[in-house]
Write a protein that holds these residues in place. Structure first.
Motif, PDB file in Angstrom:
ATOM      1  N   ASP A   1       0.535  -1.065  -0.295  1.00  0.00           N
ATOM      2  CA  ASP A   1      -0.207   0.168  -0.082  1.00  0.00           C
ATOM      3  C   ASP A   1       1.227   1.390  -0.175  1.00  0.00           C
ATOM      4  O   ASP A   1       1.967   1.412   0.936  1.00  0.00           O
ATOM      5  N   CYS A   2       0.873   2.401  -1.248  1.00  0.00           N
ATOM      6  CA  CYS A   2       1.542   3.879  -1.041  1.00  0.00           C
ATOM      7  C   CYS A   2       0.680   4.043  -1.293  1.00  0.00           C
ATOM      8  O   CYS A   2       1.140   5.347  -2.146  1.00  0.00           O
ATOM      9  N   SER A   3      -0.812   4.394  -0.770  1.00  0.00           N
ATOM     10  CA  SER A   3      -1.398   5.549  -0.591  1.00  0.00           C
ATOM     11  C   SER A   3      -0.881   6.672   0.113  1.00  0.00           C
ATOM     12  O   SER A   3      -0.540   6.647   0.698  1.00  0.00           O
TER      13      SER A   3
ATOM     14  N   THR B   1       0.233  -2.285   4.856  1.00  0.00           N
ATOM     15  CA  THR B   1      -1.091  -0.675   4.572  1.00  0.00           C
ATOM     16  C   THR B   1      -0.660  -0.683   6.233  1.00  0.00           C
ATOM     17  O   THR B   1      -0.738  -1.000   6.772  1.00  0.00           O
TER      18      THR B   1
ATOM     19  N   ILE C   1       5.874   6.001   4.375  1.00  0.00           N
ATOM     20  CA  ILE C   1       6.062   5.370   3.651  1.00  0.00           C
ATOM     21  C   ILE C   1       7.639   4.607   3.348  1.00  0.00           C
ATOM     22  O   ILE C   1       8.253   3.535   3.099  1.00  0.00           O
TER      23      ILE C   1
ATOM     24  N   THR D   1      -6.801   4.075  -1.197  1.00  0.00           N
ATOM     25  CA  THR D   1      -6.533   2.557  -1.262  1.00  0.00           C
ATOM     26  C   THR D   1      -7.167   1.614  -1.719  1.00  0.00           C
ATOM     27  O   THR D   1      -7.958   0.840  -1.282  1.00  0.00           O
TER      28      THR D   1
ATOM     29  N   THR E   1       7.579   1.833   5.850  1.00  0.00           N
ATOM     30  CA  THR E   1       6.719   0.839   4.974  1.00  0.00           C
ATOM     31  C   THR E   1       7.464  -0.134   3.765  1.00  0.00           C
ATOM     32  O   THR E   1       7.828  -1.231   3.394  1.00  0.00           O
TER      33      THR E   1
ATOM     34  N   ALA F   1       4.317   8.565  -2.094  1.00  0.00           N
ATOM     35  CA  ALA F   1       2.999   7.746  -1.111  1.00  0.00           C
ATOM     36  C   ALA F   1       1.836   8.963  -2.230  1.00  0.00           C
ATOM     37  O   ALA F   1       2.173  10.481  -1.912  1.00  0.00           O
ATOM     38  N   THR F   2       1.188   8.611  -2.567  1.00  0.00           N
ATOM     39  CA  THR F   2      -0.112   9.040  -3.151  1.00  0.00           C
ATOM     40  C   THR F   2      -1.645   8.456  -3.227  1.00  0.00           C
ATOM     41  O   THR F   2      -1.455   7.047  -3.738  1.00  0.00           O
TER      42      THR F   2
ATOM     43  N   MET G   1       0.280   7.052   3.388  1.00  0.00           N
ATOM     44  CA  MET G   1       1.415   6.596   3.521  1.00  0.00           C
ATOM     45  C   MET G   1       3.020   7.292   4.097  1.00  0.00           C
ATOM     46  O   MET G   1       3.605   7.185   3.725  1.00  0.00           O
ATOM     47  N   ARG G   2       2.165   8.520   4.056  1.00  0.00           N
ATOM     48  CA  ARG G   2       3.475   9.808   3.404  1.00  0.00           C
ATOM     49  C   ARG G   2       4.500   9.959   4.697  1.00  0.00           C
ATOM     50  O   ARG G   2       5.841   9.621   4.012  1.00  0.00           O
TER      51      ARG G   2
END
Length: 523
Positions: free
Chosen positions: A353-355, A456, A362, A429, A365, A425-426, A358-359
């Motif tokens: 998950d790099c939504s 996630t 990340i 999800t 992660t 992250a952008t 996650m900024r």
């Protein structure tokens, strides 16, 4: 995976057929169409009944046949009128389906079921005698494969014959040639033009002074406002909007009607997008190397599964005809049995998950993701893959446009491990959509054991869709685990197969604790 289970799951059916026919199939949005390279199915209900799966399977078969067999360049050069195009479509549909059925005989039953489903019910007969000609042509072509439509075809034919005496006989002569000799897109174009030429001759052969005259029988059949020759002339000059739907469009319309209004109740599969990746820093690489070494030692003993070893000849098992010569020497060892031994034969896919949420996480992660991938890659018998989602921002293909959710494979199964794991992250999800895409990739892998690990930090866009996708994965025998990064959200989806970590040093003990019970019980 069990084939019967696969054929009851629309995303898996689409994936299987796409690979089988050498075309791309995507599920999502509101359209049912092909662009010449990709077959698009609309978002459909999470719970698909057999009829809906049959419609989708038939649509994929039908459009795949066109992609493989139709020469669209010839069609563009022909510059057909709308009526010629409509008739060409009826002929070409039949031709390409038969070509596909020769290569893949199983799709013939799909086509026959579809024909019966769409045309087998008694429909109201059109009051327009000219439109009835098109219905008769379509039914005539379809009766070549589904003879239960013959009565319906003949009823329409009698209606046409009342208004245009002798036309059915002349059209039948053309259809006989279509059935016997039609072997290319160009042939279908020529025969479609021949049919239109017959219709023009029929219109021209009626004396002008008689064109407004009708018998009482004709008036009764066609209605008070329809003159046969006027109707035929309107047909000859009709544009596309005034012609009935062709076979493919009728099927597409049936699928579009099934698209749920609530996006949370719709089934959608992520598409391949594009996401920039770069090499992780040396500092991060050192951290992940330390974590992966600790993890590898603990995972190796847990990830064993049954692998096939060399078969053996003996007195038990399946009869091996090649060993029958032993009987002449009173040797009863004529049976073959497959040997099994405990080893590692496992495919593991990490879903990253790099939504946008996650900024601030990340970095951690990607460290965790790279550490797990590195640890798994060093164990013989493990085939690891990594996929990031979403691929892109909400405005360029990630989540907010017509293409729908996208993913990007960071590491494909069978690819050599690299260090390009750093991502930005952008976006949202779309976990459920991404999970379906991974399932489609994993069912083709040969490993006897398959695991998906989700990394996630929050809730998915659609909890219902994500939960449905995870349940389907388990039904196919996929083991699903989750790692929550500074978040407990994953525990709502995987309460008994997830854990939470707050830093990389917690990875090895957390993974070991999560996997130990489940993986030992699997052996």
């Amino acid at each position: 995976m069990n084939n019967q289970l696969i054929m009851r799951s629309l995303p898996m059916v689409a994936s299987v057929l796409g690979r089988k026919y050498g075309v791309k199939v995507v599920i999502g949005g509101t359209g049912a169409y092909t662009d010449g390279d990709t077959i698009h199915l609309p978002a459909l209900p999470l719970e698909c009944n057999e009829t809906l799966i049959g419609l989708a399977r038939g649509f994929v078969d039908h459009e795949a046949a066109h992609i493989r067999e139709t020469r669209f360049d010839w069609l563009r050069l022909a510059n057909l009128t709308p009526l010629e195009m409509h008739i060409w479509n009826s002929f070409e549909d039949w031709r390409v389906e038969h070509r596909l059925a020769r290569l893949f005989p199983g799709c013939r039953s799909n086509f026959n079921w579809l024909i019966q489903h769409l045309f087998g019910n008694a429909n109201e007969q059109t009051a327009d005698p000219a439109m009835a000609i098109l219905n008769w042509l379509l039914l005539s072509v379809r009766t070549w494969d589904v003879q239960s439509l013959i009565e319906q075809r003949d009823e329409v034919g009698r209606f046409v014959e009342i208004h245009y005496p002798g036309l059915i006989e002349r059209l039948n002569l053309v259809l006989q040639k279509v059935h016997a000799y039609c072997d290319s897109t160009q042939d279908c174009i020529l025969y479609a033009r021949e049919v239109v030429s017959l219709l023009k001759d029929t219109s021209a052969s009626q004396p002008p002074q008689n064109r407004g005259l009708r018998s009482e029988e004709t008036a009764e059949k066609s209605g008070p406002d329809t003159l046969p020759m006027d109707a035929l002339n309107r047909l000859l000059t009709a544009d596309e909007s005034n012609l009935p739907n062709d076979w493919g469009e009728a099927l597409a319309t049936s699928l579009r009607k099934e698209t749920p209004k609530d996006v949370n109740e719709a089934l959608c599969v992520a598409q391949l997008g594009k996401k920039a990746t770069k090499q992780i820093s040396q500092e991060d690489a050192a951290i992940t190397r330390k974590a992966s070494n600790a993890l590898r030692v603990q995972l190796q003993a847990l990830l064993q599964s049954s692998v096939l070893s060399r078969s053996k000849i003996g007195r038990h098992g399946r009869l091996d005809a090649r060993q029958l010569h032993r009987l002449s020497a009173a040797d009863a060892r004529v049976f073959r049995s497959d040997g099994h031994k405990v080893g590692i034969n496992t495919a593991v896919h990490i879903l990253l998950d790099c939504s946008g949420s996650m900024r601030r996480r990340i970095k951690l992660t990607t460290q965790v993701c790279h550490a797990v991938a590195t640890a798994l890659d060093t164990i013989n018998g493990i085939n690891v893959g990594v996929t990031a989602f979403p691929a892109g921002t909400p405005t360029d293909g990630g989540n907010g446009n017509d293409r729908g959710p996208t993913i990007w494979p960071i590491l494909k199964h069978g690819e050599r491990l690299h260090e390009n794991f750093a991502v930005r992250a952008t976006g949202c999800t779309p976990l459920g959509e991404a999970f379906w895409w991974v399932l489609q990739q994993m069912h083709t892998l040969s490993e006897s054991r398959k695991i998906i690990l989700i990394l996630t930090d929050g809730d998915p866009d659609s909890f219902t869709m994500a939960l449905n996708a995870l349940e389907e994965g388990k039904r196919f025998g996929i083991e699903v685990y989750g790692l929550g990064i500074l978040s407990e959200a994953i525990t709502k989806l995987l309460p008994n197969h997830s854990c939470i970590i707050n830093e990389v040093s917690e990875l090895a003990p957390a993974m070991f604790t999560m996997l130990r019970g489940a993986l030992i019980n699997h052996k």
